[in-house]
Motif scaffolding. Sequence first.
Motif, PDB file in Angstrom:
ATOM      1  N   ILE A 268     -36.023 -65.104-105.099  1.00 30.14           N
ATOM      2  CA  ILE A 268     -34.857 -65.459-106.183  1.00 30.14           C
ATOM      3  C   ILE A 268     -33.718 -66.275-105.064  1.00 30.14           C
ATOM      4  CG2 ILE A 268     -32.974 -64.619-107.635  1.00 30.14           C
ATOM      5  CD1 ILE A 268     -34.923 -62.161-108.166  1.00 30.14           C
ATOM      6  N   GLU A 269     -33.547 -67.264-105.696  1.00 25.98           N
ATOM      7  CA  GLU A 269     -32.589 -67.943-104.815  1.00 25.98           C
ATOM      8  C   GLU A 269     -31.468 -68.721-105.557  1.00 25.98           C
ATOM      9  OE1 GLU A 269     -32.961 -72.127-101.602  1.00 25.98           O
ATOM     10  OE2 GLU A 269     -34.548 -71.464-102.658  1.00 25.98           O
ATOM     11  N   ASP A 270     -30.205 -68.973-104.812  1.00 23.69           N
ATOM     12  CA  ASP A 270     -29.325 -69.434-105.711  1.00 23.69           C
ATOM     13  C   ASP A 270     -28.460 -70.562-104.769  1.00 23.69           C
ATOM     14  OD1 ASP A 270     -27.117 -68.053-104.192  1.00 23.69           O
ATOM     15  OD2 ASP A 270     -27.719 -66.195-105.301  1.00 23.69           O
ATOM     16  N   ASN A 271     -27.558 -71.065-105.143  1.00 27.77           N
ATOM     17  CA  ASN A 271     -26.678 -71.896-104.523  1.00 27.77           C
ATOM     18  C   ASN A 271     -25.165 -71.531-104.403  1.00 27.77           C
ATOM     19  OD1 ASN A 271     -25.989 -72.635-106.979  1.00 27.77           O
ATOM     20  ND2 ASN A 271     -25.690 -74.719-106.715  1.00 27.77           N
ATOM     21  N   GLY A 272     -24.945 -70.294-104.381  1.00 21.12           N
ATOM     22  CA  GLY A 272     -23.697 -69.709-104.418  1.00 21.12           C
ATOM     23  C   GLY A 272     -23.079 -69.554-102.992  1.00 21.12           C
ATOM     24  N   ILE A 273     -22.028 -68.722-102.780  1.00 17.35           N
ATOM     25  CA  ILE A 273     -21.318 -68.807-101.664  1.00 17.35           C
ATOM     26  C   ILE A 273     -22.013 -68.114-100.435  1.00 17.35           C
ATOM     27  CG2 ILE A 273     -19.256 -68.350-103.004  1.00 17.35           C
ATOM     28  CD1 ILE A 273     -18.956 -65.360-102.150  1.00 17.35           C
ATOM     29  N   GLY A 274     -23.176 -67.457-100.547  1.00 15.09           N
ATOM     30  CA  GLY A 274     -24.105 -67.016 -99.340  1.00 15.09           C
ATOM     31  C   GLY A 274     -23.177 -65.681 -98.837  1.00 15.09           C
ATOM     32  N   VAL A 275     -23.691 -65.532 -97.695  1.00 20.34           N
ATOM     33  CA  VAL A 275     -23.218 -64.377 -96.880  1.00 20.34           C
ATOM     34  C   VAL A 275     -23.116 -64.934 -95.318  1.00 20.34           C
ATOM     35  CG1 VAL A 275     -23.775 -62.037 -96.072  1.00 20.34           C
ATOM     36  CG2 VAL A 275     -24.384 -62.511 -98.368  1.00 20.34           C
ATOM     37  N   ARG A 276     -22.045 -64.304 -94.629  1.00 20.07           N
ATOM     38  CA  ARG A 276     -22.047 -64.813 -93.232  1.00 20.07           C
ATOM     39  C   ARG A 276     -23.141 -64.122 -92.563  1.00 20.07           C
ATOM     40  NH1 ARG A 276     -16.460 -66.395 -92.785  1.00 20.07           N
ATOM     41  NH2 ARG A 276     -15.024 -65.808 -94.694  1.00 20.07           N
ATOM     42  N   ASP A 277     -23.295 -64.852 -91.324  1.00 16.82           N
ATOM     43  CA  ASP A 277     -24.417 -64.302 -90.638  1.00 16.82           C
ATOM     44  C   ASP A 277     -24.265 -63.051 -89.844  1.00 16.82           C
ATOM     45  OD1 ASP A 277     -25.857 -66.718 -90.975  1.00 16.82           O
ATOM     46  OD2 ASP A 277     -25.040 -67.655 -89.157  1.00 16.82           O
ATOM     47  N   LYS A 326     -23.525 -72.176 -98.510  1.00 15.69           N
ATOM     48  CA  LYS A 326     -24.761 -72.878 -99.165  1.00 15.69           C
ATOM     49  C   LYS A 326     -25.848 -72.174-100.083  1.00 15.69           C
ATOM     50  CE  LYS A 326     -23.879 -76.429 -96.576  1.00 15.69           C
ATOM     51  NZ  LYS A 326     -24.900 -76.969 -95.384  1.00 15.69           N
ATOM     52  N   GLY A 327     -25.916 -70.716 -99.816  1.00 11.97           N
ATOM     53  CA  GLY A 327     -26.768 -70.198-100.774  1.00 11.97           C
ATOM     54  C   GLY A 327     -27.193 -68.935-100.434  1.00 11.97           C
ATOM     55  N   PHE A 328     -28.121 -68.256-101.210  1.00 10.26           N
ATOM     56  CA  PHE A 328     -28.600 -66.892-100.888  1.00 10.26           C
ATOM     57  C   PHE A 328     -29.849 -66.694-101.304  1.00 10.26           C
ATOM     58  CE2 PHE A 328     -29.619 -62.360-101.484  1.00 10.26           C
ATOM     59  CZ  PHE A 328     -28.970 -61.926-100.270  1.00 10.26           C
ATOM     60  N   GLU A 329     -30.872 -66.241-100.742  1.00  8.68           N
ATOM     61  CA  GLU A 329     -32.401 -66.277-101.030  1.00  8.68           C
ATOM     62  C   GLU A 329     -32.893 -64.724-100.662  1.00  8.68           C
ATOM     63  OE1 GLU A 329     -36.314 -67.535 -99.314  1.00  8.68           O
ATOM     64  OE2 GLU A 329     -35.103 -69.261 -99.729  1.00  8.68           O
ATOM     65  N   ILE A 330     -33.520 -64.134-101.685  1.00 10.12           N
ATOM     66  CA  ILE A 330     -34.296 -62.977-101.258  1.00 10.12           C
ATOM     67  C   ILE A 330     -35.490 -63.080-101.868  1.00 10.12           C
ATOM     68  CG2 ILE A 330     -33.297 -61.717-103.515  1.00 10.12           C
ATOM     69  CD1 ILE A 330     -33.016 -58.961-101.736  1.00 10.12           C
ATOM     70  N   THR A 331     -36.358 -62.745-100.977  1.00 15.90           N
ATOM     71  CA  THR A 331     -38.151 -62.544-101.251  1.00 15.90           C
ATOM     72  C   THR A 331     -38.368 -61.200-101.139  1.00 15.90           C
ATOM     73  OG1 THR A 331     -37.932 -64.712-100.007  1.00 15.90           O
ATOM     74  CG2 THR A 331     -40.170 -63.409-100.405  1.00 15.90           C
ATOM     75  N   MET A 332     -39.176 -60.793-102.340  1.00 19.96           N
ATOM     76  CA  MET A 332     -39.729 -59.577-102.505  1.00 19.96           C
ATOM     77  C   MET A 332     -41.299 -59.804-102.090  1.00 19.96           C
ATOM     78  SD  MET A 332     -38.079 -58.019-105.723  1.00 19.96           S
ATOM     79  CE  MET A 332     -37.751 -59.617-106.562  1.00 19.96           C
ATOM     80  N   ARG A 333     -41.949 -58.957-101.158  1.00 17.85           N
ATOM     81  CA  ARG A 333     -43.253 -59.137-100.859  1.00 17.85           C
ATOM     82  C   ARG A 333     -44.124 -57.809-101.523  1.00 17.85           C
ATOM     83  NH1 ARG A 333     -47.006 -57.727 -97.042  1.00 17.85           N
ATOM     84  NH2 ARG A 333     -45.688 -56.613 -95.845  1.00 17.85           N
ATOM     85  N   PHE A 334     -44.941 -58.079-102.352  1.00 19.82           N
ATOM     86  CA  PHE A 334     -45.874 -56.963-102.918  1.00 19.82           C
ATOM     87  C   PHE A 334     -47.013 -56.918-102.237  1.00 19.82           C
ATOM     88  CE2 PHE A 334     -42.800 -58.569-106.007  1.00 19.82           C
ATOM     89  CZ  PHE A 334     -42.576 -57.278-106.593  1.00 19.82           C
ATOM     90  N   ALA A 335     -47.739 -55.986-101.898  1.00 19.94           N
ATOM     91  CA  ALA A 335     -48.974 -55.851-101.225  1.00 19.94           C
ATOM     92  C   ALA A 335     -50.049 -56.232-102.329  1.00 19.94           C
ATOM     93  CB  ALA A 335     -49.592 -54.305-100.873  1.00 19.94           C
TER      94      ALA A 335
END
Length: 337
Positions: A268-277, A326-335
């Motif tokens: 799930i990805e968006d082009n929102g404000i994101g998060v500082r490193d 620039k944005g925020f992306e989170i990936t879920m990995r399922f076995a």
Amino acid sequence: MKHFIKYFRKYALWLGLLLGTDVISALFLWLADVRAFRILATAIVLGSVLLFLVILWILGRAERRKEQAFLEFLENGDSFAEQAVLRQVSAQEGEMIRSIASVLKENQAREKELLGRIKDYEEYTEAWAHEIKTPISLLTFLMDNHREEIPERVSRKLDYVRNQMQEHVNQMLYYARLKSVGKDYLFEQLSLRECCEEVLEDYHPLLQERGFQVEKDVGEIFVLSDRRGLDFLVSQFISNSIKYCRAAGTPKIWIKARKEEEGIFFRIEDNGIGVRDCEVPFLFEKGFTGDTGMMRKKATGMGLYLAKEIADDLKITLHIRTEWQKGFEITMRFAIV
């Protein structure tokens, strides 16, 4: 071998005294008879060492029995364990054991009372959260059936309030669920596309109000997971994309799923404000809200914390990729099962 070395060090002084006595005896023997000294001195030393080792073995067994009885007493703390350890110790040590037993019993009584209070609080919290769902459902029913009578602006505000209430109630339920001893997860084959569509339907009024463009690339991919847990994860990530969208430009959300050899990846990805490193390592910590605007100052810092806890329970790996403004992306990995 470890126990032998420990006991040898403990009683090494006695071996030294014993050997010292042998040296004095050998000296007197040498003064009395040099011939007898050569034969008997070695026998005396070897006999003393052998005697010491036998005594060390006997004392070591007694010490191990005492240690085992004491550990069982600390673990159980009941009268049977107390009597068992009292049989292994001296009268002076027995008084100390009785004092420890008294303190342990008091602590066990307090712990039992505290656990009872915690259980009552958890049951009350869950009951309240379930009860509050009734007026929320009633509000949804009234809004759906009388939407034409409600001004569009008011309707959107009510949708926002309803979604916020539902989100906080779900967080409360899952927090109580995570802290409970028994977790009622039901693992089954779930369609990622159906889960995604259900969550997007719940957030449709907010997405429409904010002018979001949602692009989906989710085929018929199934994962083994808990339905409520997976719905909560997707809802949390979609909610964050809505909360932290940028004021300028067209907000977008991309949802993709793919199956690879390493597992099933749901992004799930968006082009929102994101998060500082500098904030990324702390995103899953309880209560962390960051410092990126008024919206984060109003946040509770519980959403991603609960998401990480639930993901760990469901054996889902979370991976974050973000760039500030620039944005925020989170990936879920399922076995793959």
